[in-house]
Write an enzyme that holds these catalytic residues in place. Structure first.
Site, PDB file in Angstrom:
ATOM      1  N   ASP A 282     -12.791 -16.955 -41.488  1.00  7.88           N
ATOM      2  CA  ASP A 282     -13.503 -16.676 -40.242  1.00  7.88           C
ATOM      3  C   ASP A 282     -13.653 -15.157 -40.072  1.00  7.88           C
ATOM      4  O   ASP A 282     -14.085 -14.477 -40.983  1.00  7.88           O
ATOM      5  CB  ASP A 282     -12.758 -17.332 -39.072  1.00  7.88           C
ATOM      6  CG  ASP A 282     -13.511 -17.267 -37.751  1.00  7.88           C
ATOM      7  OD1 ASP A 282     -14.457 -18.048 -37.564  1.00  7.88           O
ATOM      8  OD2 ASP A 282     -13.147 -16.427 -36.911  1.00  7.88           O
ATOM      9  N   TRP A 283     -13.294 -14.605 -38.886  1.00  6.98           N
ATOM     10  CA  TRP A 283     -13.421 -13.170 -38.650  1.00  6.98           C
ATOM     11  C   TRP A 283     -12.574 -12.345 -39.603  1.00  6.98           C
ATOM     12  O   TRP A 283     -12.842 -11.165 -39.837  1.00  6.98           O
ATOM     13  CB  TRP A 283     -13.045 -12.829 -37.213  1.00  6.98           C
ATOM     14  CG  TRP A 283     -14.219 -12.649 -36.304  1.00  6.98           C
ATOM     15  CD1 TRP A 283     -14.750 -13.562 -35.446  1.00  6.98           C
ATOM     16  CD2 TRP A 283     -15.012 -11.464 -36.157  1.00  6.98           C
ATOM     17  NE1 TRP A 283     -15.826 -13.028 -34.779  1.00  6.98           N
ATOM     18  CE2 TRP A 283     -16.006 -11.739 -35.188  1.00  6.98           C
ATOM     19  CE3 TRP A 283     -14.991 -10.206 -36.746  1.00  6.98           C
ATOM     20  CZ2 TRP A 283     -16.955 -10.805 -34.801  1.00  6.98           C
ATOM     21  CZ3 TRP A 283     -15.940  -9.261 -36.362  1.00  6.98           C
ATOM     22  CH2 TRP A 283     -16.915  -9.566 -35.407  1.00  6.98           C
ATOM     23  N   TRP A 323     -21.588 -22.806 -31.640  1.00  4.38           N
ATOM     24  CA  TRP A 323     -20.230 -22.414 -31.249  1.00  4.38           C
ATOM     25  C   TRP A 323     -20.256 -21.254 -30.266  1.00  4.38           C
ATOM     26  O   TRP A 323     -19.550 -21.245 -29.260  1.00  4.38           O
ATOM     27  CB  TRP A 323     -19.432 -22.051 -32.502  1.00  4.38           C
ATOM     28  CG  TRP A 323     -18.264 -21.127 -32.291  1.00  4.38           C
ATOM     29  CD1 TRP A 323     -18.165 -19.824 -32.689  1.00  4.38           C
ATOM     30  CD2 TRP A 323     -17.008 -21.434 -31.666  1.00  4.38           C
ATOM     31  NE1 TRP A 323     -16.950 -19.302 -32.339  1.00  4.38           N
ATOM     32  CE2 TRP A 323     -16.216 -20.275 -31.712  1.00  4.38           C
ATOM     33  CE3 TRP A 323     -16.486 -22.575 -31.061  1.00  4.38           C
ATOM     34  CZ2 TRP A 323     -14.927 -20.218 -31.180  1.00  4.38           C
ATOM     35  CZ3 TRP A 323     -15.205 -22.526 -30.525  1.00  4.38           C
ATOM     36  CH2 TRP A 323     -14.437 -21.360 -30.590  1.00  4.38           C
ATOM     37  N   ASP A 409     -16.360 -28.340 -41.861  1.00  7.00           N
ATOM     38  CA  ASP A 409     -16.580 -27.233 -40.923  1.00  7.00           C
ATOM     39  C   ASP A 409     -18.043 -27.189 -40.483  1.00  7.00           C
ATOM     40  O   ASP A 409     -18.931 -26.966 -41.318  1.00  7.00           O
ATOM     41  CB  ASP A 409     -16.190 -25.921 -41.595  1.00  7.00           C
ATOM     42  CG  ASP A 409     -16.327 -24.709 -40.684  1.00  7.00           C
ATOM     43  OD1 ASP A 409     -16.636 -24.897 -39.487  1.00  7.00           O
ATOM     44  OD2 ASP A 409     -16.117 -23.589 -41.166  1.00  7.00           O
ATOM     45  N   HIS A 438     -12.801 -26.145 -40.160  1.00  9.18           N
ATOM     46  CA  HIS A 438     -12.986 -24.700 -40.117  1.00  9.18           C
ATOM     47  C   HIS A 438     -11.712 -23.943 -40.480  1.00  9.18           C
ATOM     48  O   HIS A 438     -11.751 -22.956 -41.221  1.00  9.18           O
ATOM     49  CB  HIS A 438     -13.454 -24.305 -38.708  1.00  9.18           C
ATOM     50  CG  HIS A 438     -13.678 -22.840 -38.531  1.00  9.18           C
ATOM     51  ND1 HIS A 438     -14.686 -22.157 -39.181  1.00  9.18           N
ATOM     52  CD2 HIS A 438     -13.017 -21.916 -37.778  1.00  9.18           C
ATOM     53  CE1 HIS A 438     -14.643 -20.878 -38.832  1.00  9.18           C
ATOM     54  NE2 HIS A 438     -13.643 -20.706 -37.993  1.00  9.18           N
TER      55      HIS A 438
END
Length: 457
Positions: A282-283, A323, A409, A438
Site C-alpha cells: 500500500d502506501w 476507496w 484486493d 489488500h
C-alpha cells in the site's frame, strides 16, 4: 492603606486561587474580582477538569461575580489575576466593562495586556479599562516556573501540534512483544517522535525494511518478522508519523508526500541501513518505491505486496477511487471492522490491535489525509518523483525483485500489480495468493519464507 498595599493584598487572594488550580494539576493561575472593597468573584484555572477551553481563571471569576451581582456589566469592579490575560480573557474583560485589571506575572507568549499585543490600549475597542501589571510578579511567576520545570525536564516532550497515543493502548497486543525504539531528532521531523522496531543483529546478512500503508502500522508485519529473525536477519519496521506508536500530527495538512518520504530517507541514513531488502505494501510502496533511487548502494532486494507507483500518468484504479470516495463519506470508519471484513481469519483482539493507535478522531488525521494524497495527476506532489522511480526500477535497478499478490484486493489488486511487475528489472514470477485481499502481510508467513529463500540464494 495606599493603593499598592491594597493591590498586593488582593493579589495574594488571587495566588490562593492559583494554588487551588495547582492542586487540580491545572496551570496555576488564579483570579479574584473585587467590588467596593469586597471579593465578589473567585476563579482558578480549570480547562482540563471542566473540558472547557474558556475556563481560564479570569473567565471563571467573571462568571462568579456576574452571577452574584446579577449583572453581566461589571463597571465598578477590579479583577486581580496572577498572570497577564490572554486575548480571550482580555476581550471578556472589555465586554464586562471592568474599571480596572491588575495582573502579576507578564506572559511573553500570549499576553494581551502589552506583552504580545495590548487590547486594552486599542482605540477601536473603545477602551475604558485601566491596567496595572507586575503586582507580586515574582511570586506569581515562581509558582508557574515550579509547575512547568519538571515538564521542561521531560526527556520526551510532545509537540503542541501533535498527539501521542498512550502506551496503555498497546499493552497485551497479540503476537507483538518486540521492544519499541524511538527517534526524535530527524532533520526532516524535529521534535516528532518516530517509532520503529529494530530486531536482529546489526551485522546481519540481510536487513528487511518493512514499510506499512494506511490504515495499518508496524503491527502489519508481525507474521513476517519471526521468519526473518529465524533466518538470522535484521528487521526494521517504522511507524510513519500519524500511525502506530509514532506521534500524530493534529492537522491533516501536515501529511505531505515529500515530508513522509524525507522522514524515511532520514531514518535510513541515521540507522545506516545496509544490504536492505525493501518490503512494501500500500502506501509503504507508494512512498517506499521512491527511496532506493536516492541511495541505490544500500539495497539488494525488493519485496512488493499490493502497491503501486502513482506517477499521475495513468488513471488510478477504479477500486482505489471508490476507496477514496468511501473514506470521504466515512471519515470515522471503524478500523477494526475494516480489517475483519477483508481478513476474516483475524481474531477480535488482532483487529482491535490495528485500531489501537487511533482512539479518537484527533488521532486519525493521517487516516483521513492519506487517501487524498495519492498522486492522481502529473502535477500532484509526488508524481514527478514516482516517474523518476519508475525509470529507476525499469532501467537502473541492480537488485532482485519479488512480488506477492493478494488476488482478492479490490483497491490495488492483480491488474495493478501486473503493471508494476512489467517495469521491474530482475523480477521473479509473482507469488499469487487467491485467498488474500489488500493486506497481504496478513498471510505473511509463507511469503516471508519464500522471500528468505529467494534473497538468500
Amino acid at each position: 492603606m495606599n493603593q499598592q498595599l491594597i493591590d498586593e493584598s488582593f493579589m495574594r487572594q488571587a495566588l490562593a486561587q492559583a494554588q487551588v488550580a495547582l492542586g487540580q494539576q491545572e496551570v496555576p493561575v488564579g483570579a479574584v474580582l473585587v467590588h467596593q472593597g469586597q471579593v465578589v468573584g473567585r476563579g482558578s484555572n480549570a480547562p482540563i477538569a471542566s473540558h472547557d477551553p474558556t475556563a481560564h481563571a479570569e473567565v471563571v471569576a467573571l462568571r462568579d461575580a456576574a452571577a452574584r451581582l446579577g449583572n453581566y456589566r461589571l463597571e465598578d469592579c477590579t479583577l486581580y489575576v496572577t498572570l497577564e490575560p490572554c486575548s480571550m480573557c482580555a476581550g471578556a474583560m472589555l465586554h464586562a466593562r471592568l474599571k480596572r485589571v491588575v495582573f502579576g506575572a507578564a506572559d511573553p507568549r500570549t499576553g494581551a495586556a502589552g506583552s504580545v499585543l495590548d487590547l486594552f490600549a486599542h482605540r477601536s475597542l473603545n477602551p475604558h479599562t485601566q491596567v496595572t501589571g507586575g503586582v507580586l510578579a515574582e511570586q506569581c511567576a515562581q509558582l508557574l516556573r515550579n509547575f512547568f520545570k519538571p515538564r521542561r525536564l521531560n526527556p520526551d516532550p510532545l509537540r503542541e501540534d501533535a498527539l501521542r497515543t498512550p502506551e496503555s493502548a498497546f499493552e497485551g497486543l497479540p503476537d507483538f512483544a518486540w521492544a519499541p525504539h524511538y527517534i526524535k531528532d530527524l532533520p526532516s521531523a524535529p521534535g516528532w517522535r518516530v517509532h520503529y522496531l529494530d530486531e536482529g543483529p546489526q551485522q546481519a546478512p540481510l536487513t528487511w525494511l518493512c514499510l506499512h500503508g494506511n490504515p495499518a502500522w508496524s503491527y502489519l508485519y508481525r507474521r513476517m518478522i519471526p521468519v526473518f529473525l529465524q533466518a538470522g536477519h535484521r528487521v526494521i519496521a517504522p511507524d510513519m508519523p500519524g500511525f502506530g506508536k509514532s506521534d500524530k500530527p493534529k492537522k491533516e495538512s501536515q501529511h505531505r508526500f515529500a515530508w513522509h518520504r524525507q522522514i524515511l530517507l532520514d531514518l535510513i541514513e541515521r540507522l545506516d541501513l545496509q544490504r536492505v531488502v525493501l518490503v512494501v505494501q500500500d502506501w509503504g510502496g507508494i512512498l517506499g518505491l521512491t527511496l532506493p533511487m536516492a541511495q541505490p548502494q544500500r539495497y539488494i532486494g525488493l519485496l512488493a505486496m499490493n502497491t503501486t507507483l502513482a506517477t499521475g500518468e495513468q488513471p488510478l484504479s477504479a477500486g482505489f477511487v471508490a476507496w477514496r470516495k468511501w473514506c470521504q463519506t466515512q471519515p470515522d470508519y471503524d478500523v477494526a471492522r475494516l480489517f475483519l471484513r477483508g481478513n476474516p481469519h483475524l481474531s477480535a483482539a488482532e483487529a482491535a490491535a490495528y485500531a489501537a493507535p487511533f482512539p479518537d478522531a484527533g488521532h486519525r488525521a493521517a487516516l483521513r489525509a492519506f487517501p487524498q494524497r495519492v498522486p492522481e495527476h502529473p502535477g500532484d506532489e509526488g508524481a514527478e518523483l514516482s516517474c523518476q522511480a519508475l525509470q529507476f526500477w525499469r532501467d537502473a535497478w541492480q537488485g532482485r525483485s519479488l512480488m506477492a499478490v493478494g488476488q482478492q484486493d479490490p483497491v490495488l489488486g492483480e491488474s495493478v500489480m501486473q503493471s508494476l511487475h512489467a517495469v521491474l528489472r530482475n523480477s521473479a514470477p509473482p507469488i499469487k495468493l487467491p485467498q488474500a485481499g489488500h493486506f497481504v502481510p496478513e498471510h505473511g508467513g509463507e511469503i516471508a519464507e519464500a522471500a528468505v529463500r529467494h534473497f538468500s540464494a
